[in-house]
Design an enzyme around this catalytic site. Structure first.
Site, PDB file in Angstrom:
ATOM      1  CE  LYS A  50      -3.634  -2.151   2.779  1.00 37.10           C
ATOM      2  NZ  LYS A  50      -4.498  -2.660   1.694  1.00 37.10           N
TER       3      LYS A  50
ATOM      4  CG  MET B 218       3.007   8.393   4.120  1.00 33.54           C
ATOM      5  SD  MET B 218       3.354   8.424   5.892  1.00 33.54           S
ATOM      6  CE  MET B 218       4.978   9.170   5.872  1.00 33.54           C
ATOM      7  N   PRO B 219       4.643   3.891   2.811  1.00 33.77           N
ATOM      8  CG  PRO B 219       6.263   3.178   1.317  1.00 33.77           C
ATOM      9  CD  PRO B 219       6.046   4.089   2.490  1.00 33.77           C
ATOM     10  CE1 TYR B 220       1.140  -2.850   7.672  1.00 29.27           C
ATOM     11  CE2 TYR B 220      -0.286  -3.501   5.860  1.00 29.27           C
ATOM     12  CZ  TYR B 220       0.245  -3.739   7.115  1.00 29.27           C
ATOM     13  OH  TYR B 220      -0.114  -4.867   7.805  1.00 29.27           O
TER      14      TYR B 220
END
Lengths: 77, 77, 77, 77, 77, 77
Positions: free
Chosen positions: B7, C1-3
């Site tokens: 994500k 902002m990676p997940y």
């Protein structure tokens, strides 16, 4: 190091709104981040929150798409 | 049998790009699949990768939507 | 902002190992974080990685639990 | 208390359809909810189902975006 | 129809606790469900919350397992 | 290319069982994979299923951990 994912149906809280507003999303982000700070001492900067609005035809409950389920619940009253 | 979900915020790596490009997505898919092959001997054909671009108003950090958080971080410097 | 979320079956890469080792997990974390830095310029500190090892009886493919599916694939050769 | 998430590539089952239809989604919701009732006695009203259609450029397999992977598989035959 | 998933590292808020306590989990469940009621008018009974505690070796940040990342951050001060 | 994730509370369907049995898991895997074949023509080999059993203290509904919610529902009758 918390990661929070909030999924809600895409719909507004009043008839003139087709979806969740940016202000409401900001309230959710603030509220859940502060909850993790209060309960588990997680620094705000360590909490990621991702909100997903899900089209109503993509959300099922009671074996039915959510709009159809609500219609049947309302009719059964 | 790996499944990988990546994500990222929906935004480009340069001002003229509004989002991640198909070429960058292909690089991510290739890179993470090869990583799983190298580290855990997972055959490429067994690895599924799903990429989600998340609107910036839907991503929170530091108790704020990500754009607002970046503004405050930049102002604090 | 990676997940990034990586799910793999809980099993080792050699017969004496029942699961993924801490060293292999560290390699996965390092590799995927550096991939996001290289492809999308994401600072390392902004990337969260969560690894889930899934028991083999909880992973299905081909309509079967993964061990049974592998047995059938091997037998069909 | 089941929660089911179904992710599929966004594509239709015939050339004139660009995506999964609402009727097909309703069938998936009904089918999986009834499966949980039959196998685990879960009341229909307790099962949430969320369907995500994923753009093909966002789905990877074999180290490639899914369309490219299919092209190579077809060419290899 | 909200669904909330909260992932945190498995660790206690004081040295004598190896993990999140049932009372803290109940507080998280209550807090986030009431937040969705307040901000989006979601009835409490429609909100599912799933908490996952993630072993620290399975959580990465800054390209490192979280314990190693914390050690380096502390040493850099 | 479907990926299905099924989350259920960890509990058995009869008092002597503490959790979902491997046979029940196999039924879920088979059932949902065949559903995707029937509704969307997805080949069985392309469907991954991951089942997660969630401890009851980690599952919330109605603002409460699920056991407490059930007690209150039963008492209210």
């Amino acid at each position: 190091m918390p990661y929070v994912n909030i999924k809600v149906t895409r719909e507004g809280t009043s008839p003139d709104r087709p979806s969740v507003t940016p202000e409401q999303k900001a309230e959710l982000i603030k509220g859940v981040s502060e909850l993790l700070l209060k309960v588990l001492n997680k620094p705000l900067d360590w909490t990621f929150v991702v909100i997903n609005e899900v089209e109503k035809e993509d959300w099922g409950v009671g074996g039915l798409p959510v709009d159809e389920w609500r219609r049947q619940k309302a009719a059964a009253k």
